[in-house]
Design an enzyme around this catalytic site. Sequence first.
Site, mmCIF file in Angstrom:
data_model
loop_
_atom_site.group_PDB
_atom_site.id
_atom_site.type_symbol
_atom_site.label_atom_id
_atom_site.label_comp_id
_atom_site.label_asym_id
_atom_site.label_seq_id
_atom_site.Cartn_x
_atom_site.Cartn_y
_atom_site.Cartn_z
ATOM 1 N N GLY A 24 0.736 -0.893 0.231
ATOM 2 C CA GLY A 24 -0.659 0.117 0.407
ATOM 3 C C GLY A 24 0.572 1.647 -0.066
ATOM 4 O O GLY A 24 2.390 0.946 -0.122
ATOM 5 N N GLU A 72 3.792 3.255 -7.144
ATOM 6 C CA GLU A 72 2.546 3.637 -7.498
ATOM 7 C C GLU A 72 2.768 5.267 -7.797
ATOM 8 O O GLU A 72 1.821 5.705 -7.604
ATOM 9 C CB GLU A 72 1.275 3.044 -7.245
ATOM 10 N N HIS A 91 -3.713 4.474 -0.728
ATOM 11 C CA HIS A 91 -3.467 2.489 -1.707
ATOM 12 C C HIS A 91 -3.540 1.598 -0.650
ATOM 13 O O HIS A 91 -1.993 1.784 -0.252
ATOM 14 C CB HIS A 91 -2.624 2.538 -2.342
HETATM 15 ZN ZN LIG Z 1 -0.521 -2.295 -4.332
#
Ligand SMILES: [Zn+2]
Length: 211
Positions: A24, A72, A91
């Site tokens: 995340g 990300e 996320h």
């Molecule tokens: Zn991820």
Amino acid sequence: MYKKLIVDSGIRMLHSGLTVETWGNISARDPKSGFIYLTPSGMQYNVINEDDIVVVKEDGTIVEGTRKPTIETDLHLGIYRHRKDINAIVHTHPIYSQVFAVLRQDIPPIIDEAAQILGGPVKCAKYGLPGTDELAINCVTILKDSGYACLLANHGAVCLGMDMDMAFKVSAVLEMTAQIYLLARSIGKPVVFDQKEIDFMHDFAYHHYGQ
Ligand SMILES: [Zn+2]
């Protein structure tokens, strides 16, 4: 202030059970400067401190920080470029939402909280490998105009907020909706609200609810 927000939000995400270990990532935008604050890549949330936060401009230029930002980063920046109403992105890799992400199915608004906070179905983006342009583009395609959450196929969830508290609220409501949807589908056919009901609840939640 924003660096501390990211550090605290990492701990908050870890304690929420919406992700494990280093998976995340989290970001926030300072609407005044336009700078975006990102979690560093692959670090435990309970050891990250303010010096580890990476600050970038909307085009990705690093303003501050020595760490590599989250893999990300392009996904976060892509959303901020399109959505001026959004100032926080969380996320996560939550279990029940991911049940639908691996089935590559959308999650419809079947409970009041979902209608109020998510305001419509949570769509599943096409698959892209982690950290790739493809993943970022597939996610941004879903969220560029509207919506507060999407699923990443076989991967997780992306939740948006006008601020960090809202992004966490969206994350919690999405996961609760996914859990109830799974349980309801296991014994029957869940009834989905019609658009009029959704619009009423969404408007009420954002304009009339609370003190
Ligand atoms: Zn991820």
